[in-house]
Design an enzyme around this catalytic site. Structure first.
Site, PDB file in Angstrom:
ATOM      1  CG  HIS A 167      -2.776  -9.632  -3.692  1.00 55.37           C
ATOM      2  ND1 HIS A 167      -3.254 -10.533  -4.624  1.00 55.37           N
ATOM      3  CD2 HIS A 167      -2.669 -10.316  -2.529  1.00 55.37           C
ATOM      4  CE1 HIS A 167      -3.441 -11.693  -4.045  1.00 55.37           C
ATOM      5  NE2 HIS A 167      -3.095 -11.594  -2.781  1.00 55.37           N
ATOM      6  CG  HIS A 170      -2.000  -1.001   1.207  1.00 59.27           C
ATOM      7  ND1 HIS A 170      -3.034  -0.972   0.291  1.00 59.27           N
ATOM      8  CD2 HIS A 170      -2.221  -2.086   2.003  1.00 59.27           C
ATOM      9  CE1 HIS A 170      -3.853  -1.993   0.522  1.00 59.27           C
ATOM     10  NE2 HIS A 170      -3.389  -2.679   1.549  1.00 59.27           N
ATOM     11  NE  ARG A 226      -3.654 -20.283  -3.350  1.00 63.30           N
ATOM     12  CZ  ARG A 226      -3.864 -19.309  -4.235  1.00 63.30           C
ATOM     13  NH1 ARG A 226      -3.082 -18.239  -4.240  1.00 63.30           N
ATOM     14  NH2 ARG A 226      -4.850 -19.385  -5.106  1.00 63.30           N
ATOM     15  N   GLY A 266      -7.982 -21.619  11.698  1.00 63.47           N
ATOM     16  CA  GLY A 266      -7.354 -21.248  12.952  1.00 63.47           C
ATOM     17  C   GLY A 266      -6.020 -20.562  12.778  1.00 63.47           C
ATOM     18  N   GLY A 267      -5.841 -19.896  11.662  1.00 61.28           N
ATOM     19  CA  GLY A 267      -4.596 -19.181  11.423  1.00 61.28           C
ATOM     20  C   GLY A 267      -4.474 -17.942  12.291  1.00 61.28           C
ATOM     21  CG  ASN A 282      -1.470 -15.630  -3.306  1.00 59.57           C
ATOM     22  OD1 ASN A 282      -1.505 -16.822  -3.561  1.00 59.57           O
ATOM     23  ND2 ASN A 282      -2.465 -14.807  -3.601  1.00 59.57           N
TER      24      ASN A 282
END
Length: 318
Positions: free
Chosen positions: A118, A108, A122, A270-271, A120
């Site tokens: 942005h 930003h 994975r 649950g990160g 990513n």
């Protein structure tokens, strides 16, 4: 660019260790490049562990020479049962242990003429005794400008094409369309930005090829973004442009909290909330029923630049 990491086993044997090594190296090297690009601030490290298994390292840079906030996160998490966001459309994953690893980032900038970016990359793997692993790669990068410039759009999409073309002639068109459709705010009937690349559940022609594509996408991100940021960072702006930037950042927040699969997976599995929500901008505003004046650069953003289009048909396509 980073040197690609080759799997240590046979070409199409699923080599999670090689993926992990690449992602860690990419995380480190990209943060160094972004610090150089910013020219003033440095990342702070925030290591974390997950009780259910795994952990990560989130790096945050704030109030720099270019970036108001930049976050680059590495994570490697694992578990014995998948959250609904991952298993709803993949019933074959039921009963499998799983691991997910990746690097994600959001930039930003302070100057409204420099786009938000942005990216990513994975990797996901699920295992069950006596059966072959289920695995895939995902990722991509996309650009969210507040003020549009055609040369920036062309450069961004040309670099995206260069990242995937060696792996198949049709991949750029497929991943570009996927990106246009994914980063779309249905409740606004509006794109979040000008797109780029998006792919998920990708295994391609086997592990070696798919891993190579993921590495290429990662390594092309800085090449895609840095020239645009350098070109626009010195542009003079007033409070009018800053106000419009904060208003448009609201669209970014809406997408990430309502539609983004990574955000949903992270929260449902649950990160670590701080790391999952690092993508949110530090300052943002909403204005009821705001409409830019016709003919202004603010109006041009939604009328000219955000609608999905073939940017490489408008410029140098060599």
């Amino acid at each position: 660019m980073n040197t690609p990491i080759e799997p240590t086993a046979q070409l199409n044997t699923v080599d999670s260790d090689a993926v992990h090594a690449f992602l860690k190296d990419f995380h480190d090297s990209l943060c160094k490049k972004l610090e150089t690009l910013d020219g003033q601030a440095h990342f702070i490290d925030d290591a974390w562990t997950r009780k259910e298994g795994g952990g990560g390292l989130t790096r945050i840079l704030t109030n720099g020479g270019l970036f108001e906030k930049a976050g680059v996160a590495f994570s490697q998490v694992n578990g014995t049962s998948l959250p609904p966001s991952a298993s709803a459309h993949r019933p074959e994953l039921a009963g499998r242990q799983w691991q997910a690893m990746g690097v994600s980032l959001v930039l930003h900038p302070q100057n409204p003429y420099v786009p938000t970016a942005h990216a990513n990359v994975r990797f996901f793997r699920a295992d069950k005794d006596g059966e072959e692993p289920v695995w895939w790669f995902g990722g991509g990068f996309d650009l969210t400008p507040y003020y549009g410039f055609e040369e920036d759009c062309i450069h961004w999409h040309k670099t995206a094409r260069d990242a995937v073309s060696p792996f198949g002639d049709q991949l750029h068109s497929k991943f570009k369309t996927w990106c246009d459709e994914y980063f779309y705010l249905k409740h606004r009937d509006e794109a979040r930005g000008i797109g780029g690349l998006f792919f998920d559940d990708y295994s391609g022609d086997g592990f070696h090829s798919a891993f190579g594509l993921m590495q290429s996408v990662a390594n092309h991100f800085h090449e895609a973004y840095a020239p645009i940021a350098q070109r626009r960072r010195g542009t003079h702006y007033t409070q009018r442009q800053r106000d419009f930037q904060l208003y448009r950042r609201g669209r970014y927040v809406e997408f990430n909290l309502v539609f983004d699969r990574g955000t949903l997976f992270g929260l449902q599995s649950g990160g670590r909330t701080e790391s999952i929500l690092m993508s949110l901008p530090p300052h943002v505003s909403w204005h009821y029923n705001y409409q830019p004046e016709p003919g202004t650069p603010e109006a041009q953003l939604t009328q000219r630049f955000l609608p999905a289009q073939e940017w490489l048909d408008t410029g140098d396509n060599t």
